[in-house]
Design a protein around this motif. Sequence first.
Motif, PDB file in Angstrom:
ATOM      1  N   ASP B  68       0.911  -0.964  -0.037  1.00 35.52           N
ATOM      2  CA  ASP B  68      -0.023  -0.037   0.012  1.00 35.52           C
ATOM      3  C   ASP B  68       0.982   1.304   0.139  1.00 35.52           C
ATOM      4  O   ASP B  68       0.352   2.248   0.015  1.00 35.52           O
ATOM      5  CB  ASP B  68      -0.873  -0.020   1.199  1.00 35.52           C
ATOM      6  N   ARG B  69       2.200   1.009   0.179  1.00 37.86           N
ATOM      7  CA  ARG B  69       3.014   2.325  -0.011  1.00 37.86           C
ATOM      8  C   ARG B  69       3.701   2.630  -1.049  1.00 37.86           C
ATOM      9  O   ARG B  69       4.154   3.709  -1.458  1.00 37.86           O
ATOM     10  CB  ARG B  69       4.088   1.845   1.154  1.00 37.86           C
ATOM     11  N   VAL B  70       3.739   1.825  -2.222  1.00 42.94           N
ATOM     12  CA  VAL B  70       4.382   2.096  -3.595  1.00 42.94           C
ATOM     13  C   VAL B  70       3.509   1.428  -4.660  1.00 42.94           C
ATOM     14  O   VAL B  70       2.506   0.583  -4.634  1.00 42.94           O
ATOM     15  CB  VAL B  70       5.840   1.308  -3.710  1.00 42.94           C
ATOM     16  N   ALA B  71       3.874   1.820  -5.938  1.00 46.90           N
ATOM     17  CA  ALA B  71       3.092   1.594  -7.082  1.00 46.90           C
ATOM     18  C   ALA B  71       3.501   0.245  -7.812  1.00 46.90           C
ATOM     19  O   ALA B  71       2.818  -0.573  -8.396  1.00 46.90           O
ATOM     20  CB  ALA B  71       3.019   2.474  -8.286  1.00 46.90           C
ATOM     21  N   CYS B  72       4.791  -0.011  -7.596  1.00 49.59           N
ATOM     22  CA  CYS B  72       5.563  -1.087  -8.248  1.00 49.59           C
ATOM     23  C   CYS B  72       6.731  -1.755  -7.708  1.00 49.59           C
ATOM     24  O   CYS B  72       7.266  -1.154  -6.584  1.00 49.59           O
ATOM     25  CB  CYS B  72       6.026  -0.653  -9.621  1.00 49.59           C
ATOM     26  N   VAL B  73       6.813  -2.837  -8.049  1.00 50.96           N
ATOM     27  CA  VAL B  73       8.100  -3.598  -7.606  1.00 50.96           C
ATOM     28  C   VAL B  73       8.920  -4.280  -8.736  1.00 50.96           C
ATOM     29  O   VAL B  73       8.233  -4.480  -9.759  1.00 50.96           O
ATOM     30  CB  VAL B  73       7.812  -4.770  -6.640  1.00 50.96           C
ATOM     31  N   LYS B  74      10.313  -4.399  -8.546  1.00 53.21           N
ATOM     32  CA  LYS B  74      10.990  -5.126  -9.688  1.00 53.21           C
ATOM     33  C   LYS B  74      11.970  -6.154  -9.095  1.00 53.21           C
ATOM     34  O   LYS B  74      12.908  -6.108  -8.664  1.00 53.21           O
ATOM     35  CB  LYS B  74      11.812  -3.690 -10.113  1.00 53.21           C
ATOM     36  N   PRO B  75      11.244  -7.323  -9.375  1.00 56.55           N
ATOM     37  CA  PRO B  75      12.048  -8.466  -8.941  1.00 56.55           C
ATOM     38  C   PRO B  75      13.283  -8.671  -9.853  1.00 56.55           C
ATOM     39  O   PRO B  75      13.160  -8.394 -11.078  1.00 56.55           O
ATOM     40  CB  PRO B  75      11.132  -9.727  -8.958  1.00 56.55           C
TER      41      PRO B  75
END
Lengths: 308, 308
Positions: B68-75
């Motif tokens: 709920d804190r960021v728009a995206c993740v990058k594995p």
Amino acid sequence: MSHNEIASFADRLADAVRRTGSVTCVGIDPRLEQLPASIQRIADNGTLDAQAAAYTQFGCELIDVVKDRVACVKPQAAFFEQLGPAGMVSLGQVIRHASDAGLMVITDAKRNDIGSTATAYAQAYLGVGEASPWGSDSLTVSPYLGRDSLEPFVEVCDARAAGVFVLVKTSNPGGGLLQDRLTDGQTVYARVAELIEELNQGRIGKSGYGPIGAVVGATYPEQLAEMRAAMPSSWILIPGFGAQGGTAQDVLAGFDDQGMGAIVNNSRNLIFAHRRPEFAEKFGDARWQDAVSAATDEMNAVLAQRIS
Amino acid sequence: MSHNEIASFADRLADAVRRTGSVTCVGIDPRLEQLPASIQRIADNGTLDAQAAAYTQFGCELIDVVKDRVACVKPQAAFFEQLGPAGMVSLGQVIRHASDAGLMVITDAKRNDIGSTATAYAQAYLGVGEASPWGSDSLTVSPYLGRDSLEPFVEVCDARAAGVFVLVKTSNPGGGLLQDRLTDGQTVYARVAELIEELNQGRIGKSGYGPIGAVVGATYPEQLAEMRAAMPSSWILIPGFGAQGGTAQDVLAGFDDQGMGAIVNNSRNLIFAHRRPEFAEKFGDARWQDAVSAATDEMNAVLAQRIS
């Protein structure tokens, strides 16, 4: 076994070429719709797991057919990754089977990154047996990120007697967009070649070659000659032969005076030989292994005649 | 659900940034020796399967903290591939968990190839839910092979409402070796930018952006400004913030007038925040999730202040 006891990648490749008398590299590029019917049936339930099982079966049978005919195979990671995690399990199985069969394995995955991330890719793929989880003798890598993106691969090559093949001048029509750009009289691909030659210094084995190879397409014979001269210490992996239009005449310039220093990849025309009209009639889909062996022998003969 | 019902990648990313008020991208780069003790213990038996289980646990808990804190993740695929097939299973699980949590997923795998092989990579990674086995919204790709190596990715982006981020100007010191080479007054990286802008034409959504994004490092602020201007239709993924030295001031030039059009990746300083002196003291290793949330909130605040 300590890695110190393993000969260098370049020397092992030279030995394998001498032992088999073949400079053919068999590209393992499974595509469901082109597989023989008996293999396609394994994937009949339509799941990715079943398709991955079909790829493993095909890859392993293929390896059993070619193992005494060629020095090396090149599994194409993309077709396995297309099946998700199940496909990656299959890729691992195919690599192990090839390695156990005594073939040199070039995993074609065109990996690239920087620093410790590049090291992770290198440690993933490079090194046979227990040295790495995937167990490849060598890996294709992409050079766009520069020298410090290649050095981590070189370090792992040193530690594990492994090799890499760096993209230099590729066989596709659009390859020139960046690769052919000229700066102070030097193309981008020539700059990459210069870097490869630098990285090989101090790493050259008995064969006269180092661990850092180059990918130069068969479809640009003049550039292939230029690159052979620019990288005397570098094995050249030549794609683009056969289906992409490169001929035996075209690849000649990739070899040194002893007919060494290059391997010529062919995928479709070998592994799906049962679909070529001349073999379809003779062997049919049911005897696809005979089509593969005939096509491989034919390619070996054509290249041997030219190079010797 | 038909893919026609999904908004374009660029529009979904814009919505996610607006909804969360965050331009932070959390890089999921697991490294065993830096994981919290409670997670490391999962890998105690030393097998790759156990280490992969630790990565899955870490990745999923991390996602629960930041969702709920960021728009995206990058594995980062490399660290998962380092564990062999077991690691790829873990990568798939982490991607699914992030996607199910409503995060946009950028799989950082820097894939690249030509023709049907590039299509295989694109079909592997691009498309959420059942559209692809890996289930990513987008994928990083490398441009060395030219325009015809990017087009297969663009076609799959069109079919599956997905996106790619093409390496343009990278954050590492050696990136300039090829990227900065000047031909007729234009650098290689500027040529890549021109190509990206061409490919985005006819594909621009409500957000003003198209599916073909660019990777431009935080460590070269002048080039970042140049690239923002050269690619008005392109989302920019900015690595190099934090651990690599890029500051909030440095990344400013990557954004448009509305504070949109760019996302800023941070890996180590967020996911291993429990190791940073200020958080180590406050939370300790046992409360590593609190360290991650505090570090993420801090990065969000610093960027929000600058951009607004």
